[in-house]
Design a protein around this motif. Structure first.
Motif, short mmCIF file in Angstrom:
data_model
loop_
_atom_site.label_atom_id
_atom_site.label_comp_id
_atom_site.label_asym_id
_atom_site.label_seq_id
_atom_site.Cartn_x
_atom_site.Cartn_y
_atom_site.Cartn_z
N LYS A 82 0.83 -1.20 0.00
CA LYS A 82 0.00 0.00 0.00
C LYS A 82 0.87 1.26 0.00
O LYS A 82 0.61 2.22 -0.74
CB LYS A 82 -0.91 -0.01 1.24
CG LYS A 82 -1.89 1.12 1.23
CD LYS A 82 -2.57 1.28 2.56
CE LYS A 82 -3.45 2.51 2.52
NZ LYS A 82 -3.97 2.87 3.81
N ALA A 88 -0.35 -0.50 -8.20
CA ALA A 88 -1.53 -1.34 -8.42
C ALA A 88 -1.09 -2.53 -9.26
O ALA A 88 -0.12 -2.41 -10.02
CB ALA A 88 -2.61 -0.56 -9.14
N ASN A 100 -15.77 -4.28 -6.32
CA ASN A 100 -14.40 -4.71 -6.59
C ASN A 100 -13.52 -3.52 -6.95
O ASN A 100 -12.42 -3.36 -6.43
CB ASN A 100 -14.38 -5.70 -7.75
CG ASN A 100 -14.34 -7.14 -7.28
OD1 ASN A 100 -13.30 -7.61 -6.84
ND2 ASN A 100 -15.46 -7.82 -7.35
N SER A 104 -10.38 -0.56 -2.86
CA SER A 104 -9.21 0.14 -2.28
C SER A 104 -9.63 1.51 -1.74
O SER A 104 -9.14 1.94 -0.69
CB SER A 104 -8.11 0.27 -3.31
OG SER A 104 -8.57 1.03 -4.40
N ARG A 137 -9.96 -2.01 -11.50
CA ARG A 137 -9.65 -1.94 -10.06
C ARG A 137 -8.31 -1.24 -9.85
O ARG A 137 -8.11 -0.51 -8.88
CB ARG A 137 -9.62 -3.36 -9.50
CG ARG A 137 -9.40 -3.41 -8.00
CD ARG A 137 -9.60 -4.80 -7.47
NE ARG A 137 -8.63 -5.74 -7.99
CZ ARG A 137 -8.63 -7.04 -7.69
NH1 ARG A 137 -9.55 -7.53 -6.89
NH2 ARG A 137 -7.72 -7.85 -8.18
N ARG A 177 -7.40 3.43 -8.49
CA ARG A 177 -6.52 3.91 -7.41
C ARG A 177 -5.58 5.01 -7.86
O ARG A 177 -4.92 5.64 -7.04
CB ARG A 177 -5.68 2.73 -6.90
CG ARG A 177 -6.49 1.68 -6.25
CD ARG A 177 -5.60 0.64 -5.66
NE ARG A 177 -4.58 1.24 -4.82
CZ ARG A 177 -3.46 0.66 -4.47
NH1 ARG A 177 -3.20 -0.55 -4.92
NH2 ARG A 177 -2.59 1.25 -3.70
N ASP A 196 -4.42 -3.65 -2.54
CA ASP A 196 -5.48 -2.65 -2.41
C ASP A 196 -5.37 -1.87 -1.09
O ASP A 196 -6.13 -0.93 -0.87
CB ASP A 196 -6.87 -3.32 -2.49
CG ASP A 196 -7.34 -3.46 -3.92
OD1 ASP A 196 -6.82 -2.74 -4.79
OD2 ASP A 196 -8.23 -4.28 -4.19
#
Lengths: 334, 270
Positions: free
Chosen positions: A73, A78, A95, A99, A146, A150, B170
């Protein structure tokens, strides 16, 4: 967005070192492809960058910051997995927004970003579906979505197309390239498919046995392979390697000739062989020719040709394109 | 064709043997005392629920039922959390002493309750937990946790590692991955654990007999003993008590049968 610097990176499991002294600079916004045969360490290297594998030695700098011990993180990366790794109990929207929901972002912000990504990936109609209700291609797009949502510094893609059929693979390949151009984010892409590497990469990193064999643009690798391994790995159909008197004649231990660099019917001094197989692709014709002392050579002819199995043909390599290698597989300068 | 008939015959006989005690117990519980002279397999002619009322009120089963329910429900819920968290750590987290812990759980599987019942009694007594629900609950959990850790471990082993890794990328913490990614897809294992632990707790006699001697703390299985003396036996009381005890378990199995079967087999096929 960020560039990466890999300095003497190594990975060992117990006493077994699987990656050795990896040095590599990746520029901000670059599309880099790690390519190599199974077991060469390409996925391990990617997972080390992701923070999913511990780094045994060396430094990993992301955006100029030492990141060896940062969590995935904290690295702000990603990753798109080969198996998609979608959360089966969540809808497509959940989904993609997972995040952001972990960061406790406002719901309307999450919805907006998810919708933007879904729009870009043509996933709008599927936002309320579960992954199990989607096709393979749609699932892969959700996995990419997904990652997009981010807005990471670095995008990592681990063989993302290998579960798709051929048609969908080439379609998604184009989509990923377009996505990279649009986002201009640093992307690191792992594949064993050299066609993917050649068509997508700004630069390709060829790995073999835990070492980097060569780093360069697709055409550099194609035209000036740094080793016999790279020469054989890059290009489809594969380069022909000939030893013995044919190689001796040009002062090399191994002579490398790409299939498209043969001239057929070139006269008596050419190599004579018998056609053992013909593949007619329409735009190209591929001949497999058994040449005594050279073995079966692959010859790629542009357009449609009449040769059939059993025909005798005469081959002559275009000398300006041949590759010469030493016994150790190193190139000999022309 | 003949093979099919033979199979049906064998299955029929087995089913009858399995069902017979239950049917006879229900028959007996519904018969007035005057009909007890008839053979046991005679159905009740003048059906009555008087024994159920008697057992529930005079027999103290209302209190026993409540005690059993409290212990079994808490057992089941707490077991789900403890076993699933332990199994999660075993499968998804690398830590020192993991192998040692696995061996401890394995030993826990191998030792029969009867072999450690005395030290267990002493431990519970030394904590001042005799005749408390908490004492029995802790003992139940300790004795059965190994089984459910192994069950959850085998279920979690079938969850793709990439899911855990994707959640880490994530930005999820281990607890968030456990709660939001792994547990929601472990429903069959959760249901199986809840059912089995509930069932074991509901039916257990030994620990309850040993750790809860006061009447107001008794559970149904111990309460049934009240209907049986050295020289006498209250057959109708015993039968209706047994039926009362069996009803919740049967209902639970009927409701969760599908999940239960999936949970029992999931570890084997993945």
């Amino acid at each position: 967005m960020a560039g990466l610097e890999l300095k003497k990176l190594s990975k060992a499991y117990g006493n077994v070192e699987v990656l050795h002294d990896i040095n590599l600079s990746i520029a901000d916004g670059e599309f880099i492809v790690f390519v190599g045969p199974s077991g060469c360490g390409k996925s391990t290297l990617l997972r080390m960058i992701a923070g999913l594998e511990e780094i045994t030695g060396g430094d990993l700098m992301i955006g100029g910051k030492l990141s060896n011990s940062l969590s995935p993180k904290q690295r702000n990366i990603a990753m798109v997995f080969q198996s998609y790794a979608l959360y089966p109990q969540m809808t497509v929207a959940e989904n993609m927004g997972f995040s952001l929901s972990l960061e406790r972002r406002p719901k309307d912000e999450i919805a907006r970003k998810v919708n933007e990504a879904a729009e870009a990936l043509k996933l709008g109609p599927y936002l309320d579906r579960k992954p199990g209700q989607l096709s393979g291609g749609q699932r892969q797009r959700v996995a990419i979505g997904r990652a997009i949502v981010r807005q990471p510094q670095v995008f990592l893609l681990d063989e993302p197309l290998s579960n798709l059929d051929a048609a969908l693979r080439s379609e998604t390949r184009v989509e990923i390239s377009e996505l990279h151009q649009r986002m201009a984010t640093t992307m690191i892409y792992v594949t064993h498919d050299q066609v993917e590497a050649m068509t997508m990469a700004d630069r390709i990193v060829v790995l073999n046995g835990g070492y980097i064999e060569q780093v360069g643009s697709p055409m550099e690798l194609y035209n000036k392979p740094a080793s016999e391994f790279v020469a054989g790995f890059i290009g489809s159909p594969k380069m022909n390697f000939v030893k013995g008197r044919f190689a001796d004649a040009v002062g090399a231990a191994t002579l490398g000739v790409r299939p498209e660099h043969f001239v057929v019917g070139a006269g008596d001094d050419a190599w004579e062989g018998k056609v053992t197989l013909v593949e007619r692709l329409g735009h190209d014709t591929i001949l497999y020719v058994n040449v005594p002392e050279a073995g079966v050579l692959t010859v790629s002819l542009s357009g449609q040709h009449d040769q059939t199995v059993g025909d005798t043909v005469h081959l002559k390599p275009k000398m300006e394109f041949i590759h010469k290698f030493t016994n150790e597989g190193r190139p000999i300068a022309a | 064709m003949l093979g099919r008939w033979i199979l049906l015959f064998i299955l029929g006989i087995t089913a009858a043997l399995m069902a017979a005690p239950l049917i006879l117990t229900v028959f007996t519980s519904l018969k007035p005392t005057t009909e007890l002279v008839n053979p046991a397999w005679y159905p009740p002619i003048d059906m009555t629920f008087e024994h159920y009322v008697r057992v529930w009120t005079e027999g103290g089963f209302s209190r026993y039922f409540f005690n059993t329910l409290v212990i079994s429900v808490i057992d089941a819920i707490v077991m789900i959390f403890i076993a699933s968290m332990a199994a999660y750590a075993m499968v998804f987290i690398d830590f020192r002493g993991k192998i040692f812990l696995q061996i401890l759980f394995l030993i826990g599987l191998m030792i029969p309750v009867t072999a450690i019942v005395l030290p267990l009694f002493q431990i519970v007594r030394s904590f001042g937990l005799l005749n408390t629900h908490l004492g029995v609950i802790l003992a139940d959990l300790a004795l059965a946790v190994s089984v459910f850790v192994f069950m959850f471990t085998s279920y979690f082993a079938g969850v793709p590692k990439a899911l855990h890794e994707a959640a880490r990328i994530d930005g999820a913490t281990e607890f968030q991955i456990y709660r939001r990614v792994v547990m929601p897809i472990a429903t069959p294992a959760v249901v199986t654990t809840a059912l089995l632990e509930f069932l074991w707790s509901w039916n257990d006699l030994l620990l309850r007999l040993l750790l809860m001697t006061r009447d107001e703390m008794r559970t149904l299985s111990v309460g049934l003993l009240n209907f049986q003396g050295t020289m006498t036996r209250d057959v109708t009381g015993l039968s209706s008590g047994t039926v009362i005890m069996a009803i919740p378990v049967v209902l639970l199995f009927l409701f969760f049968q599908r999940h239960f079967v999936r949970g029992m087999t999931s570890g084997a096929v993945k």
